[in-house]
Each structure stands twice: as C-alpha cells, then as structure tokens.
Design an enzyme around this catalytic site. Structure first.
Site, PDB file in Angstrom:
ATOM      1  N   CYS A   1       0.845  -1.205   0.000  1.00 13.86           N
ATOM      2  CA  CYS A   1       0.000   0.000   0.000  1.00 13.86           C
ATOM      3  C   CYS A   1       0.879   1.254   0.000  1.00 13.86           C
ATOM      4  O   CYS A   1       1.546   1.522  -0.978  1.00 13.86           O
ATOM      5  CB  CYS A   1      -0.969  -0.032   1.167  1.00 13.86           C
ATOM      6  SG  CYS A   1      -2.367   1.073   0.941  1.00 13.86           S
TER       7      CYS A   1
ATOM      8  N   HIS B   1      -3.554  -5.608   1.106  1.00 12.84           N
ATOM      9  CA  HIS B   1      -2.957  -5.865   2.419  1.00 12.84           C
ATOM     10  C   HIS B   1      -3.006  -7.343   2.798  1.00 12.84           C
ATOM     11  O   HIS B   1      -3.907  -7.753   3.535  1.00 12.84           O
ATOM     12  CB  HIS B   1      -3.713  -5.062   3.486  1.00 12.84           C
ATOM     13  CG  HIS B   1      -3.478  -3.596   3.427  1.00 12.84           C
ATOM     14  ND1 HIS B   1      -2.389  -2.998   4.019  1.00 12.84           N
ATOM     15  CD2 HIS B   1      -4.175  -2.605   2.834  1.00 12.84           C
ATOM     16  CE1 HIS B   1      -2.433  -1.684   3.804  1.00 12.84           C
ATOM     17  NE2 HIS B   1      -3.508  -1.423   3.091  1.00 12.84           N
TER      18      HIS B   1
ATOM     19  N   GLU C   1      -1.312  -8.771   4.977  1.00 12.52           N
ATOM     20  CA  GLU C   1      -1.125  -8.901   6.430  1.00 12.52           C
ATOM     21  C   GLU C   1      -2.438  -8.849   7.195  1.00 12.52           C
ATOM     22  O   GLU C   1      -2.480  -9.179   8.375  1.00 12.52           O
ATOM     23  CB  GLU C   1      -0.162  -7.817   6.939  1.00 12.52           C
ATOM     24  CG  GLU C   1      -0.734  -6.408   7.067  1.00 12.52           C
ATOM     25  CD  GLU C   1      -0.735  -5.614   5.768  1.00 12.52           C
ATOM     26  OE1 GLU C   1      -0.588  -6.225   4.680  1.00 12.52           O
ATOM     27  OE2 GLU C   1      -0.901  -4.381   5.842  1.00 12.52           O
TER      28      GLU C   1
END
Lengths: 80, 233
Positions: free
Chosen positions: B87, B204, B206
């Site tokens: 990002c 994302h 994560e």
C-alpha cells in the site's frame, strides 16, 4: 528572491480530479469549459540574488521532490 | 530470519504487519524508524508497511521516499536483499525509484476499503511461492491512490518480463474493467523490480492471516517468503 514552481500532469495522463472539477464547473452553469487539468503551485522564497543559480536550484528541487517526472511536468519561474 | 519493518510518521499498519510476520514466521520483526541511516545487521527482509506517511502530502509516498533510511534500503536492494512494500509502502517504493511507475488517484475518485480478489500470476518468486500460479486469493484493500500507471514502454517490459505478480480479478480469476477497482493499468495490483527482489503491492495480505480476520489467504505470501529463507539457510 521569490520564485514559483508549477507542476502539471503530462498530457495523456488520466486526471480524475480534473475531471471531477470539470463536472462541477459544468453543473454550476459556467459556460465554455471544455477541459480541466489540476496541478500544484509552490511559491518559494530563496535567500539568494543570483537568478540563474536560483533557477538551477529549483529545477533540482522539482526533479528530486516537487514533481514526479513519470507523470508530471514542471515549470520554474523566478519572480524577482 | 530477521525482518525490519520501517516506520515513517503517519504510517499506521506497521503493527498489523509485525503481527502477521510474527504469526507466520515465529520471529519478532525489528521496527526501524525513518531517521535511521542503517538497517539492523543481518536483515533478511525489509518491509514498508501501509498507512499515510507524512499525511500523503505532496504525493503519496513522496516525502517518505526521501527519508534517510531509504538510502540504506536502496543499498540493501542493490545488494539483492528482499524488500516488500504494501500500500503506502508500494507508493514509497515507486517514489524512491526502486520500482517503476507511480500510483495515481483511483480512477473513480473514491477511497476503496473492502476485500478484493487477486490472481497470483507466478509462483516461482520469493513473494509468491506460497501460492500456485493462477490461484485466486482474497485480501483487503484500503486506498485512495492505488491506480498504477507507467509509460507504455515500462508496461510492455513489465508484462514481457513477467514482473506483474498480482492482478485484480473477479472471484473466478477473470480480469477486466469490473474487477479493476481503481483503474490500474492492466489491472496491476503488485509488481517486482527487474532483479526480482523488490515487490510492491496495493492490497494488504497482512490483514488476512488469521481465522478471526475471516480469511487466511494472505498467509501464503509470508509463508512463501519465510520458506524461501529456510531453503537459503
């Protein structure tokens, strides 16, 4: 010494913000607007009197930070 | 296995990233402040997390890209070290010249925060070996400026060299205007550099690593990276 760096998108690069502003101007009834491109203006004061030197320094500033030359053009004006 | 997570003012996903790394690798990453001029000795992986470094002032990622620590990251990448930017991290990598192109304002101007599908284009890189080529994964995006753009020559080179690793797609893996949420050139969600050791991606991974998050599709990226180190070691 005052100077101005103007950063604009290169032609052909999609400018969604410019398009949105163009639409808003049309909805306000402002006539004759065929296209809007958005850019940035940096008014910079420099403690120097050497016009050529200031111009060179600001070109370096634009190349290194103020503009992303992948998609943007810039113009440096020394206003005196 | 030593991971360094870079922290810039305004970054807000660094703890999500550290948590995911700890969860998948078992190792606690080191948080590295932007004003540092060196990375911790023996760093195996540098991660630039998401957020809004410097409030996205000037251009997203532009100011962070000129932070002192980025000279160390450039040297580290030049030496073949692995770098992952997610990002805002992707935006910083583009602004710093470590990846080509730029992330522009989303074509439809909206900030987009939702799950998307990604097609994994190759599985033979450290960043994708946890997946199969052609696999479709679901991960979240949260960005206003994720519209990847580069000049035509760069785009041709990226495609020709197989440097697009992740692409926005529909649930069935098909790529098109409908699934290309931000208007990115060729639906590009993630690319690697010419040496194959720097990845930038807008979504994302994560944030999809635990069942409590509703999906664990993001684990494969981290698992693949850590498997890469295990093999190298």
């Amino acid at each position: 010494m005052k100077a101005r760096v103007t950063v604009t998108l290169k032609s052909g690069v999609l400018d969604p913000q410019g398009k949105a502003i163009e639409g808003a101007l049309k909805s306000l009834g402002i006539e004759g607007v065929t296209s809007v491109r958005q850019g940035k203006v940096f008014d910079i004061e420099v403690a120097a009197t050497d016009r050529v030197g200031v111009e060179a320094a600001l070109k370096a500033a634009a190349d290194r930070l103020l503009a992303n030359t992948v998609v943007e053009n810039y113009r440096v004006e020394v206003l005196g | 296995m030593k991971t360094a997570v870079l922290v810039f003012p305004g970054i807000n996903r660094e703890r999500d990233m550290a948590r995911a790394i700890k969860l998948v690798s078992g190792h606690e990453p080191t948080m590295v402040w932007h004003a540092e001029t060196a990375l911790p000795a023996g760093t195996d992986l540098v991660v630039l997390p998401g957020g809004f470094s410097y409030g996205d002032y000037l251009r997203c990622g532009a100011i962070a890209a000129r932070a002192p620590v980025m000279d160390a990251v450039r040297a580290y990448a030049a030496g073949g070290g692995l770098v992952l930017g997610v990002c805002n991290g992707f935006q910083i990598l583009c602004e710093s010249g470590l990846l080509p192109g730029v992330l522009m304002r989303n074509a439809r101007l909206r900030f987009i925060c939702r799950d998307v599908h990604l097609r994994v284009e190759r599985s033979d890189t450290p960043f994708t070996r946890g997946y199969n080529a052609g696999q479709v994964i679901r991960v979240p995006v949260a960005h206003g400026e994720g519209n990847y753009t580069a000049d035509a020559e760069t785009l041709t080179r990226l495609e020709g060299e197989g440097r697009v690793l992740y692409r926005y797609c529909a649930a069935d893996g098909s790529v098109g205007d409908v699934s290309n949420l931000n208007g990115a050139a060729a639906s590009i969600a993630g690319i690697i550099n010419d040496k194959g050791n720097v990845l930038g991606m807008m979504p994302h991974p994560e944030n999809h690593v635990e069942t409590i998050m509703g999906c664990t599709d993001g684990r494969g990226l981290f698992a693949g990276l850590f498997a890469h180190f295990d093999r190298a070691a």
